[in-house]
Design a protein around this motif. Structure first.
Motif, PDB file in Angstrom:
ATOM      1  N   ASP A 125       0.617  -8.219  10.636  1.00 45.80           N
ATOM      2  CA  ASP A 125       0.603  -6.826  10.205  1.00 45.80           C
ATOM      3  C   ASP A 125      -0.826  -6.350  10.042  1.00 45.80           C
ATOM      4  OD1 ASP A 125       3.252  -6.760  10.261  1.00 45.80           O
ATOM      5  OD2 ASP A 125       3.569  -6.959   8.093  1.00 45.80           O
ATOM      6  N   ALA A 126      -1.611  -7.203   9.396  1.00 42.50           N
ATOM      7  CA  ALA A 126      -3.002  -6.851   9.129  1.00 42.50           C
ATOM      8  C   ALA A 126      -3.734  -6.645  10.449  1.00 42.50           C
ATOM      9  CB  ALA A 126      -3.669  -7.928   8.301  1.00 42.50           C
ATOM     10  N   PHE A 147       0.859  -1.184   0.000  1.00 39.40           N
ATOM     11  CA  PHE A 147       0.000   0.000   0.000  1.00 39.40           C
ATOM     12  C   PHE A 147       0.891   1.229   0.000  1.00 39.40           C
ATOM     13  CE2 PHE A 147      -3.801  -2.304   1.875  1.00 39.40           C
ATOM     14  CZ  PHE A 147      -4.655  -1.953   0.839  1.00 39.40           C
ATOM     15  N   PRO A 148       0.385   2.356  -0.486  1.00 40.09           N
ATOM     16  CA  PRO A 148       1.230   3.563  -0.487  1.00 40.09           C
ATOM     17  C   PRO A 148       1.463   4.069   0.937  1.00 40.09           C
ATOM     18  CG  PRO A 148      -0.991   4.075  -1.244  1.00 40.09           C
ATOM     19  CD  PRO A 148      -0.921   2.589  -1.114  1.00 40.09           C
ATOM     20  N   ALA A 149       2.620   4.638   1.157  1.00 40.77           N
ATOM     21  CA  ALA A 149       2.944   5.229   2.455  1.00 40.77           C
ATOM     22  C   ALA A 149       3.756   6.492   2.216  1.00 40.77           C
ATOM     23  CB  ALA A 149       3.747   4.239   3.293  1.00 40.77           C
ATOM     24  N   VAL A 194      -1.301   3.992   4.239  1.00 40.49           N
ATOM     25  CA  VAL A 194      -2.588   3.336   4.023  1.00 40.49           C
ATOM     26  C   VAL A 194      -2.442   1.895   4.483  1.00 40.49           C
ATOM     27  CG1 VAL A 194      -4.223   2.567   2.277  1.00 40.49           C
ATOM     28  CG2 VAL A 194      -3.190   4.824   2.085  1.00 40.49           C
ATOM     29  N   THR A 195      -3.370   1.432   5.302  1.00 42.20           N
ATOM     30  CA  THR A 195      -3.220   0.062   5.805  1.00 42.20           C
ATOM     31  C   THR A 195      -4.405  -0.828   5.461  1.00 42.20           C
ATOM     32  OG1 THR A 195      -4.146   0.792   7.890  1.00 42.20           O
ATOM     33  CG2 THR A 195      -1.748   0.665   7.760  1.00 42.20           C
ATOM     34  N   SER A 196      -5.470  -0.268   4.894  1.00 43.98           N
ATOM     35  CA  SER A 196      -6.593  -1.134   4.555  1.00 43.98           C
ATOM     36  C   SER A 196      -7.220  -0.673   3.249  1.00 43.98           C
ATOM     37  CB  SER A 196      -7.652  -1.107   5.654  1.00 43.98           C
ATOM     38  OG  SER A 196      -8.367   0.105   5.568  1.00 43.98           O
ATOM     39  N   HIS A 197      -8.027  -1.548   2.666  1.00 44.33           N
ATOM     40  CA  HIS A 197      -8.676  -1.191   1.415  1.00 44.33           C
ATOM     41  C   HIS A 197      -9.675  -0.059   1.592  1.00 44.33           C
ATOM     42  CE1 HIS A 197      -6.929  -3.937  -1.427  1.00 44.33           C
ATOM     43  NE2 HIS A 197      -6.878  -4.832  -0.450  1.00 44.33           N
ATOM     44  N   GLY A 231      -8.181   3.315  13.950  1.00 45.58           N
ATOM     45  CA  GLY A 231      -9.490   3.933  13.859  1.00 45.58           C
ATOM     46  C   GLY A 231     -10.517   3.389  12.885  1.00 45.58           C
ATOM     47  N   ALA A 232     -10.440   3.837  11.662  1.00 42.57           N
ATOM     48  CA  ALA A 232     -11.501   3.540  10.696  1.00 42.57           C
ATOM     49  C   ALA A 232     -11.705   2.051  10.513  1.00 42.57           C
ATOM     50  CB  ALA A 232     -11.150   4.171   9.356  1.00 42.57           C
ATOM     51  N   ALA A 233     -10.602   1.320  10.553  1.00 44.64           N
ATOM     52  CA  ALA A 233     -10.682  -0.111  10.314  1.00 44.64           C
ATOM     53  C   ALA A 233     -11.525  -0.801  11.377  1.00 44.64           C
ATOM     54  CB  ALA A 233      -9.291  -0.704  10.276  1.00 44.64           C
TER      55      ALA A 233
END
Lengths: 317, 414
Positions: free
Chosen positions: B5-6, A142-144, A150-153, B13-15
């Motif tokens: 990691d996931a 993911f881009p950083a 960014v860690t999730s879709h 937050g949002a997750a």
């Protein structure tokens, strides 16, 4: 009238913002894909809808920038801050070269852009020591940006949404500028524009490069979404589909390509889950669009509204 | 690793909100005791729809036979159409995971879809049983902890072929016709490696892109002094090469052998001229005479009025493999690690012979050199099929080369 459009835009934006909360991860992912391919279709439409040039090589810019980002990030560990701009630059550089195609018009332009597209696809496919051949480049992160990652879709969806809205606004400014009006003039009558003193060739060349840059940006968004890239991204069907998306949605508009992308990807990914003949459905939609909505869905909506207004006026004493 | 990691990122937050909504939707489906959901990724439409059909039907045949149960639970299958396009495969894999909440995925078929689907398995932790996509790298250089392969690694069938040509066919100077994409490179160059290691000479390698319309130039390019031609071709190119070979009268001048050429699915399009040709070096031949295969081909012929290609057998075998694994853990597929461990440790007797995974998650299996023959089939009557004439038993994806050495050399590239 304008008021209604603003309300509609705000409602659409609110729906898009809330999407991950009511639609779940699959639809969020699909919506991300729709936005990315919508952006690609929008870049095609800058030439198609505004300048009247039918380009079939936009998958090239899309793929070159995606490959650049993927190879830099995965193989050389370059950060997003450098890889993403490098991707856009690489795609744009290619557009500077391929832009020479604007020396031709009509069917010759279509043919030469097809040929360009196949060259890029061929390189991606055959130069396997560098591009990975059919297997492509996998494991793109993911881009950083520094500490911001960014860690999730879902987060990525918001990033893409923001990028697309920004691009849409920029695009609006562009097509309303003297430059954009010039393009439309060329589409209507190139000889007249030339006799008015415009350097139409240069004008079209600039449009081609801008359009390539936008397609490259879509490529960057695509590779971070897909996490891999392979020669399919550069293939002829991607270019054709991008043009079809613009046509179905409505050329010469901003929202049209996104509607078209939503329809094409939605049909393919959703209808295929319960109907085996989904390609036939897609074919029927294309035929229906050509027969009854040659200006795309946006054009169709405009026609219906005009008819309703006429009816209202006729009904008035 | 990826899972950790996931998990960490999910804390942000949002997750967390997302997870909450996700739970609300999926709470019921995840409760154990419900059906086991398996997602099958196959190209139901698109350029490889014919093998895709074989795959779906072989898979269904197995589950119908065992009544759609495994480990004491019902089994539900969701078929997703990948259209042989990696973008579509990726989106469909995400649909299977997020929307359909499958416990694991099986597929895809097309080689270049493999890495795309593996990506989804990696990011979600949902196991992928890769079958029959054959890119070498998946079980060699770019392995994913949640992915096991049950079909074949491309060069695995190429290595025995090179040795067979040298030792049994007595060839010394071979022209290789190879399809110009990853699978074609790996099968062809695998054969070239073992053939040249024994002392064989490569007269020429001729690469043709998939969908080559005219095989005339290829045939004209075969050197005069070559003593045999090896063909690795796929799709409609198989028929085109076959026709061109006979139209140019090459059958009277040279010998052609199929390393990967005349599979069962293309034989109905062939005539008498094919009889007697060596058609394939492959992990399956429909004419294998073991009780398991006779039972399988008879059931397949009864159900679909044709013999299965290796895609059909592979899908049937992966049904058997996953069921055996699910049975061995008492149906607890929610425990992904246990399921993967079971997939890695059970051994099965498939129609194509005994199967077991090696330490790199690729099956150790027999490779059959087969000849096209006309046989009397109890269900179909007279039919052309691939009859094994030589069996290489227990072939590893590394052939007889030590894995470390093999890996160090890197992938086969033209």
């Amino acid at each position: 009238m304008d008021h209604a459009r603003i309300v509609f835009g705000l409602v659409a934006l609110a729906a898009a913002l809330a999407l991950p909360y009511y639609a779940g991860p699959f639809w969020t992912g699909l919506a991300t894909q729709m936005l990315i391919f919508g952006l690609l279709a929008l870049s095609v439409d800058l030439l198609l809808g505004h300048a009247g040039l039918f380009s079939l090589t936009h998958a090239s810019f899309f793929a070159v920038s995606a490959y650049t980002v993927a190879i830099l990030q995965v193989r050389y560990g370059v950060s997003t801050a450098l890889a993403a701009p490098a991707g856009i630059c690489a795609g744009t550089l290619l557009a500077l070269v391929f832009g020479l195609a604007v020396r031709t018009r009509g069917v010759y332009f279509i043919l030469i852009t097809i040929a360009f597209g196949f060259v890029v696809w061929g390189v991606a496919h055959r130069w396997s020591s560098f591009t990975g051949g059919d297997n492509g480049v996998t494991n793109v992160p993911f881009p950083a940006l520094g500490g911001l990652a960014v860690t999730s879709h879902t987060q990525y969806y918001y990033l893409v949404l923001a990028a697309v809205v920004a691009c849409g606004l920029g695009y609006r400014v562009l097509i309303r500028s003297p430059f954009g009006l010039g393009l439309r003039g060329i589409k209507a009558s190139e000889s007249r524009m030339r006799s008015l003193g415009f350097r139409t060739g240069l004008h079209l060349y600039a449009a081609f490069v801008l359009s390539g840059a936008l397609a490259s940006f879509a490529g960057v968004l695509y590779v971070y979404y897909n996490k891999f890239v392979n020669p399919v991204a550069a293939s002829f069907p991607i270019s054709v589909e991008a043009a079809l998306m613009a046509i179905i949605g409505g050329t010469g508009t901003i929202i049209g390509p996104f509607i078209g992308s939503g329809i094409v990807l939605g049909l393919r990914n959703w209808v295929s889950s319960f109907f085996e003949l989904h390609l036939a459905v897609m074919g029927a939609v294309f035929i229906a669009a050509v027969l009854w909505a040659p200006d795309g869905l946006v054009g169709l909506a405009g026609r219906l509204r005009a008819r309703m207004e006429r009816a209202k006026e006729a009904g008035r004493p | 690793m990826a899972q950790h990691d996931a998990a960490r990122s999910f804390a942000c937050g949002a997750a967390a909100l997302l997870a909450a909504t996700g739970l609300a939707f999926s709470g019921a489906a995840l409760a154990q005791g419900g059906p086991i959901k398996i997602g099958l990724l196959a190209p139901v439409t698109g350029p490889l729809a014919t093998p895709g059909k074989d795959m779906v039907e072989g898979w269904k045949l197995y589950w119908e036979k065992v009544g759609y149960t495994a480990g004491g639970r019902k089994v539900e299958v969701v078929v997703a159409d990948t259209t042989c396009n990696p973008d579509q495969a990726l989106t469909q894999a995400r649909r299977l995971v997020h929307q359909e909440k499958v416990h694991f995925m099986v597929g895809p078929l097309c080689g270049h879809e493999g890495p795309a689907v593996a990506q989804v398995s990696k990011e979600t932790g949902v196991p992928l049983v890769m079958d029959p996509a054959g890119a070498d790298t998946v079980t060699k250089w770019e392995r994913t902890p949640t992915v096991v392969r049950t079909a074949v690694s491309a060069s695995q069938i190429g290595h025995p072929w090179g040795e067979y040509m040298y030792k049994e066919l007595g060839l010394r100077n071979v022209t290789f016709i190879g399809q110009d994409y990853t699978w074609g490179h790996e099968v062809t160059l695998g054969a070239v490696r073992t053939f040249t290691a024994l002392g064989g000479k490569v007269a020429k390698i001729i690469w043709n892109p998939i969908g080559t319309k005219d095989y005339g130039p290829t045939i004209a390019a075969i050197p005069a002094d070559t003593d045999g031609v090896s063909a690795v071709v796929v799709g409609a190119d198989r028929v085109r090469l076959f026709e061109a070979w006979f139209n140019f009268g090459m059958d009277k001048k040279k010998k052609i052998y199929g390393g990967y050429w005349l599979h069962q699915d293309v034989l109905p399009q062939m005539d008498e001229r094919a009889v007697g040709l060596i058609g394939n070096s492959l992990n399956y031949a429909a004419g294998i005479q073991t009780p398991e295969n006779v039972e399988f081909t008879t059931a397949f012929a009864k159900a679909y009025k044709r013999l299965p290609s290796w895609f059909g057998e592979s899908a049937y075998a992966v049904g058997l493999w996953t069921k055996t694994a699910i049975d061995s853990i008492g149906g607890k597929v929610e425990d992904r690690d246990a399921f993967l461990k079971a997939m890695r440790s059970v051994s099965i007797k498939a129609p194509r012979g005994p199967l077991k995974l090696d330490a790199y998650d690729n099956p150790i299996q027999n490779v059959y050199i087969s000849r096209i023959q006309k046989v009397k089939h109890p269900v179909l009557g007279e039919v052309m099929t691939n009859v094994p004439i030589k069996t290489f038993e227990g072939v590893s994806q590394f052939w007889n080369i030590p894995p470390e050495e093999f890996l160090k050399k890197g992938p086969y590239k033209r």
